[in-house]
Design an enzyme around this catalytic site. Structure first.
Site, PDB file in Angstrom:
ATOM      1  N   LYS A  53      20.548 -14.779  -3.983  1.00  0.00           N
ATOM      2  CA  LYS A  53      21.576 -13.871  -4.491  1.00  0.00           C
ATOM      3  C   LYS A  53      21.584 -13.819  -6.023  1.00  0.00           C
ATOM      4  O   LYS A  53      21.763 -12.760  -6.602  1.00  0.00           O
ATOM      5  CB  LYS A  53      22.951 -14.274  -3.970  1.00  0.00           C
ATOM      6  N   THR A  54      21.349 -14.964  -6.641  1.00  0.00           N
ATOM      7  CA  THR A  54      21.347 -14.948  -8.104  1.00  0.00           C
ATOM      8  C   THR A  54      20.218 -14.063  -8.604  1.00  0.00           C
ATOM      9  O   THR A  54      20.389 -13.270  -9.525  1.00  0.00           O
ATOM     10  CB  THR A  54      21.182 -16.366  -8.674  1.00  0.00           C
ATOM     11  N   ASP A  94      30.417 -13.004  -8.697  1.00  0.00           N
ATOM     12  CA  ASP A  94      29.654 -13.968  -7.909  1.00  0.00           C
ATOM     13  C   ASP A  94      30.625 -14.762  -7.035  1.00  0.00           C
ATOM     14  O   ASP A  94      31.780 -14.928  -7.382  1.00  0.00           O
ATOM     15  CB  ASP A  94      28.932 -14.905  -8.890  1.00  0.00           C
ATOM     16  N   GLU A  95      30.164 -15.284  -5.932  1.00  0.00           N
ATOM     17  CA  GLU A  95      30.991 -16.118  -5.047  1.00  0.00           C
ATOM     18  C   GLU A  95      32.335 -15.453  -4.750  1.00  0.00           C
ATOM     19  O   GLU A  95      33.392 -16.071  -4.845  1.00  0.00           O
ATOM     20  CB  GLU A  95      31.261 -17.495  -5.681  1.00  0.00           C
ATOM     21  N   GLN A  97      30.655 -19.632   3.234  1.00  0.00           N
ATOM     22  CA  GLN A  97      30.684 -20.648   2.182  1.00  0.00           C
ATOM     23  C   GLN A  97      32.006 -20.672   1.439  1.00  0.00           C
ATOM     24  O   GLN A  97      32.098 -21.170   0.319  1.00  0.00           O
ATOM     25  CB  GLN A  97      29.535 -20.443   1.194  1.00  0.00           C
ATOM     26  N   ARG A 129      22.042 -27.123   1.633  1.00  0.00           N
ATOM     27  CA  ARG A 129      21.497 -27.503   0.325  1.00  0.00           C
ATOM     28  C   ARG A 129      20.091 -28.057   0.470  1.00  0.00           C
ATOM     29  O   ARG A 129      19.358 -28.197  -0.498  1.00  0.00           O
ATOM     30  CB  ARG A 129      22.350 -28.584  -0.355  1.00  0.00           C
TER      31      ARG A 129
END
Length: 748
Positions: A32-33, A218-219, A249, A600
DNA sequence: TGTCCGCTCTTTTTT
DNA sequence: AGAGCGGACA
């Protein structure tokens, strides 16, 4: 446009989307980044949009920095663009326009520690029972209100009927007064006041609306109501809003994050385009599948399933340890074993639920000389000496800050105690002055206890002097000057203890932090420096290049990835935490956290639990986490569980008390039968070695499964023998004992 | 006022 | 278990 070639079709579609609302549902590790940074690059390079008109908002400084770095990689260094956290973006806006909503530009930012001091004072002043209204609790209500935009007055109207509501209302109102009077804002204020500014001042709003024609968040799943308002207000004019998030998340609901923001985004912004990024580039197949088998148990998710074209890889490994020491030992051992070859220390992460768990791992890692770094826990900036010197610096910046003055007036000791301070406070409020103002009055100072007069005068003069000259001095000079002239450093040096030495070291370290900032920005002003520091989190200090095992909470780990991840403490009550059981949706949030933790991992994922855990000074038998049961067992490696002395298949059937197998266990050799009713022990005690010293029994006499009787605890069962340590479970009490102390215990 | 001791109490996550 | 608080004493 070659740079777009690295993207997959969905990422690419998102990156070249220009106008209108865009929702990118980006699963863990789906790039996504990369997608966002490419979109920014695309807007600038292909669409000719000025960076000036783009705003990108993140939650952490780290994410902001990463995004900036990657944008700069794409379009060349030195982009003068707003890529900031919510808090720093708001702070910047407020620094410019605070006066329009009745704050002076010099306002200071109070961190949670400061907030606690303020609310404690309020509680005392209003004669409220601190037991019934714990500061943390009151603060959580206040924070909640601010996130929702409920003013003290409104809170009073809605809750003024009962005593409790009235009390909290009184505290909330008093708290707000103190902050206002001290020209201070807390973290929540930064967002709230900005929104209020926008709502009140059309001119300001119009300015930012015009400026930020392209907004990216973001997020997004972690935004709370006020953050949503902030974004919504600015985006309304151009409607070019792009949010990226993953409802799976969302792990900050406890802090006000509203998952509805992302779930309802399409309703909220008409004609939203939705793009799902479901290809995961991070993890091996089995890890992904395993994580999915857990998160699947949540209801009301946006449907999506990550996939990968990577190999299946190894299965997830599960190890049920005897106790937390064994758990840590096992993890350290595995790190040592795997570290050879490709993997370096920095490729390992231990992600736990609570900071309190870190200690055992630190010991186990040290024992094997494994370098490690603990992130989180006590923030560096929360240390007393740092807070003290910062209080001095804050005073220089803003002498109205009574909180800071109260903190340092007797630090170092100047002979001002509780009583004197109280008098000064009263006087100050009568004269409607700040404490500092009061102390500039010579008459007042002369009236202080005689031994205090001189040192207070010196202190006041020092602050005044720096306050006047702060514009002309470098931050590091102010810092040095304050340390010396206030006598703070000297007093530490005179203490001549290891502790004081450590503090002096920390102060030195702090100075190098200042130097770092000054090198970056030679024009750094005191207020700039202060706000950079105020909004910093420990995780931001994570240095990915340092070759050390990383220890942190799963929360902090969001957004990071590691080749090998260990998640210890997979036990009901710890993870999911017992507090989450009471709250509606609490388990779901824990489950999302579990999902975040598991995803992760790139190559290897270990889950561990301990049968016996000592936490917060109490030892208890544990039950394996329900998340372990949800895990698809075919993806879990049982063979990898390292063999320890087994319990030779003893059943507890017929054993008084009817407790049972703590649950599913991969090895299946822990001596309990699965599926029976587990009754946790009421209490567990370690009997100290020296309490009984009879030598009448030898360790070898006992084996797992032996029934024994104890003069005090009644009948028990030996559940493990390890060297000379024997652990015995009784119906309501478990006892761990050394063999030589087994006098009162007889085999039966 | 300052210091020391012992008591209790709290145990999640953080911008 | 550890911090942080309050009380007792110098």
């Amino acid at each position: 446009m070659d740079y777009l070639n690295k993207l997959n079709p969905q990422q690419r579609e998102a990156a070249i989307h220009k106008e209108g609302p865009l929702l990118i549902l980006a699963g863990a590790g789906s790039g996504k980044t990369s997608t966002m940074t490419h979109r920014i690059a695309y807007l600038i390079k292909e669409e000719g949009i000025s960076p000036y008109h783009i705003l990108a908002v993140t939650f952490t400084n780290k994410a902001a920095k990463e995004m900036r770095d990657r944008v700069e990689d794409l379009i060349g260094a030195g982009v003068n663009m707003w890529i900031l956290t919510f808090h720093s973006a708001c702070l910047r806006i407020l620094r410019t326009y605070a006066e329009r909503i009745g704050y002076s530009k010099d306002f200071v930012v109070y961190d949670p520690t400061d907030q606690k001091v303020v609310i404690k004072n309020c509680i005392k002043e209003q004669n409220v029972d601190e037991k019934k209204y714990p500061p943390a609790y009151v603060l959580s209500i206040i924070s909640d209100c601010k996130e929702k935009g409920i003013s003290p007055a409104k809170f009073g109207q809605e809750n003024g009927d009962d005593f409790k509501g009235k009390t909290v209302h009184g505290l909330y109102a008093a708290y707000e007064n103190v902050l206002k009077k001290n020209n201070a804002m807390d973290f929540d204020d930064l967002i709230l006041r900005t929104v209020q500014l926008f709502e009140k001042d059309d001119e300001v709003l119009a300015y930012y609306q015009d400026r930020f024609r392209y907004i990216m968040v973001d997020e997004y799943q972690d935004t709370n109501y006020m953050q949503y308002r902030f974004i919504k207000l600015m985006a309304e004019a151009h409607n070019n809003i792009c949010v990226v998030g993953d409802d799976d998340q969302c792990i900050y609901q406890w802090r006000g994050a509203d998952i509805k923001n992302i779930l309802d985004f399409e309703k909220d912004f008409k004609n939203t385009k939705v793009i799902k990024l479901e290809q995961n580039y991070r993890s091996h197949g089995n890890i992904l599948e395993a994580a999915h088998s857990v998160i699947e148990n949540n209801k009301g998710r946006k449907h999506k399933k990550l996939w990968t074209d990577k190999e299946e890889g190894e299965k997830v490994k599960y190890y049920r340890a005897e106790d937390e020491k064994d758990e840590a030992r096992y993890i350290a051992q595995e790190i040592d074993r795997l570290r050879t070859g490709e993997l370096k220390y920095k490729d390992f992460a231990i992600l736990y639920r609570t900071n309190a768990q870190s200690r055992t791992f630190e010991e186990a890692l040290s024992a094997r000389d494994i370098p490690y770094r603990v992130l989180g826990g006590i923030r560096y900036y929360d240390r007393k000496e740092i807070k003290d010197i910062m209080a001095y610096m804050r005073l220089v910046q803003n002498t109205a800050d009574d909180l800071s003055l109260a903190r340092i007036i007797n630090e170092p000791k100047r002979g001002i105690g509780e009583k004197t301070l109280e008098k000064l406070r009263t006087l100050a409020s009568v004269r409607n002055e700040s404490l500092f103002q009061l102390l500039t009055d010579e008459e007042i100072v002369d009236g202080l206890p005689s031994k205090a007069v001189e040192s207070i005068k010196e202190m006041v003069a020092t602050i005044e002097q720096y306050s006047l000259e702060k514009e002309n001095l470098r931050v590091s000079d102010i810092y040095d000057g304050l340390l010396v002239k206030t006598g703070y450093l000297k007093s530490l040096e005179q203490q001549d203890t290891v502790e004081a030495e450590g503090r002096v070291e920390n102060l030195l370290e702090f100075k190098s932090v200042i130097y770092d900032y000054e090198n970056e920005n030679p024009q750094l002003s005191l207020s700039e420096f202060m706000e950079r520091i105020a909004l910093i989190a420990e995780i931001d200090n994570h240095d990915a290049d340092e070759n050390a095992v990383v220890l942190m909470t799963m929360h902090s780990a969001k957004g990071l990835e590691f080749p090998v991840v260990f998640i210890p403490g997979m036990e009901d009550g710890l993870f999911p935490g017992w507090r989450s059981l009471e709250k509606p949706g609490g388990i779901d949030e824990e489950r999302r956290l579990c999902y975040v933790g598991m995803t992760r991992a790139m190559q290897k994922l270990y889950l561990t639990s301990a049968q016996l855990r000592t936490l917060y000074g109490k030892t208890d038998y544990t039950k394996e986490s329900q998340f372990l049961k949800e895990l698809d067992k075919s993806l879990v490696d049982g063979d990898a569980i390292y063999q320890k002395k087994s319990m030779s298949g003893t059943s507890l059937n017929g054993f008084p008390g009817n407790y049972r197998n703590p649950g599913w266990s991969q090895g299946g050799n822990d001596g309990f039968n699965s599926g029976e009713i587990f009754r946790p022990f009421d209490q567990l005690k370690y009997i100290k070695e020296n309490q009984r010293t009879s030598q009448s029994s030898k360790g070898g006499d006992y084996q797992n499964g032996d029934k024994v009787s104890h003069s005090k605890f009644g009948e028990g069962l030996v559940i493990s023998v390890d060297g000379s340590t024997i652990t015995i479970a009784f119906d309501s009490v478990g006892v761990k004992k050394l063999a030589k102390d087994l006098a009162p215990i007889k085999k039966i």
